[in-house]
Enzyme design. Structure first.
Site, PDB file in Angstrom:
ATOM      1  CB  CYS A 118      -6.891  -2.275   2.799  1.00 41.03           C
ATOM      2  SG  CYS A 118      -8.015  -1.089   3.595  1.00 41.03           S
ATOM      3  N   GLY A 119      -4.877  -1.493   5.571  1.00 39.55           N
ATOM      4  CA  GLY A 119      -4.703  -1.678   7.001  1.00 39.55           C
ATOM      5  C   GLY A 119      -5.996  -1.695   7.785  1.00 39.55           C
ATOM      6  CB  CYS A 152      -5.153   5.326   5.270  1.00 38.51           C
ATOM      7  SG  CYS A 152      -4.109   4.188   4.334  1.00 38.51           S
ATOM      8  CG  ASN A 188     -12.720   0.985   2.136  1.00 36.65           C
ATOM      9  OD1 ASN A 188     -12.083   1.418   1.190  1.00 36.65           O
ATOM     10  ND2 ASN A 188     -13.017   1.723   3.199  1.00 36.65           N
ATOM     11  CD  GLU A 205      -7.464   0.710   0.114  1.00 37.96           C
ATOM     12  OE1 GLU A 205      -7.649   1.861   0.575  1.00 37.96           O
ATOM     13  OE2 GLU A 205      -6.356   0.163   0.089  1.00 37.96           O
ATOM     14  CG  ASN A 237      -2.236   0.531   1.121  1.00 39.94           C
ATOM     15  OD1 ASN A 237      -2.947   0.610   2.103  1.00 39.94           O
ATOM     16  ND2 ASN A 237      -2.650   0.924  -0.062  1.00 39.94           N
TER      17      ASN A 237
END
Length: 259
Positions: free
Chosen positions: A198-199, A73, A170, A188, A12
């Site tokens: 994606c955290g 994010c 998301n 996303e 990312n």
């Protein structure tokens, strides 16, 4: 000439700007989108400003690659911690503010960042998935044959569906790899495509799998397309607290671009 840094967290990737002197025009969505463009700009899943904060070590402001300021994010949060260390703002730990509130984080000598995420008080189990907000909204759905799953097509359908209107969500597709071990792929919003990681999505999956009774521990391994993350949490009084997202945050390169 605008100086910038590039960081990535399990694939990312983000354009990082030191905006402590308010040199960047954050109102210009078109310019931000251009900087994130992989053909005509620097390239990134998003752009992050590090700014002064009156009480904490710094402030994080995050923009999706479409140029719009967005919700939290997780991987970006981990990358800004590494960026703050590179700038000499912090050493091994910090507190910073973001759109979803206050965050605490630590970073070790191997650039592994452990980031405290928001508490989650509500997990909505739906007929075909789970919905929860981990700083950003996430739909989580268990599928088979994830490696061959059409993440773009199905993700876009769910992201724009009436049940998540008007802002959308998301979308994470999940397959269990073993005890307390899952593989995920994420569509996303704002990027409007699948990303390598994606955290907040990895965090959402870990908590959703716990809510569904798929795990028996409170530390979950999450494989993303760009690497591996670990999510830990405490479940008490029907809420998730002390939620931490842990993984690498890597400096890629730095440069300048004409503005």
């Amino acid at each position: 000439m605008l100086p910038f840094w590039k960081y990535q967290g399990t694939g990312n990737d983000f354009v990082m700007i030191d905006n402590r002197q308010n040199i960047f025009d954050a109102s210009n969505e078109e310019w931000i989108a251009t900087l994130c463009d992989r053909r005509f700009g620097i390239g990134g899943d998003g752009l992050i400003l590090i700014e002064q904060d009156k009480e904490e070590d710094f402030k994080m402001v995050y923009f999706n690659s479409d140029g719009k300021e967005s919700t939290m994010c997780g991987n970006g949060g981990r990358c800004i911690v590494a960026f703050a260390k590179q700038l000499g703002i912090i050493n091994e730990s910090c507190r910073f503010t973001a759109v979803d509130g206050l965050h605490y984080a630590t970073i070790d000598k191997e650039e592994i960042v452990s980031l405290q995420m928001v508490n989650v008080n509500e997990v909505e189990v739906k007929e075909k998935g789970v919905f929860l907000n981990t700083g950003s909204p996430h739909h989580v759905e268990i599928v088979r044959n994830l490696a061959y799953f059409d993440v773009y097509k199905k993700g876009k359908q769910i992201r724009t569906s009436e049940s998540y209107a008007p802002k959308g969500t998301n979308v994470n597709f999940v397959e269990q790899e073993g005890p307390n071990h899952f593989r995920i792929r994420t569509f996303e919003r704002g990027v409007e495509d699948e990303t390598l990681s994606c955290g907040t999505g990895a965090t959402a999956v870990a908590l959703a799998m716990h809510a569904l009774g798929k795990v028996d521990e409170q530390e979950i391994k999450i494989e993303v397309e760009g690497g591996e993350l670990v999510v830990s949490f405490e479940y008490k009084d029907e809420r998730y607290q002390n939620v931490f997202l842990k993984g690498p945050a890597t400096f890629v390169f730095q440069g300048t671009i004409e503005i």
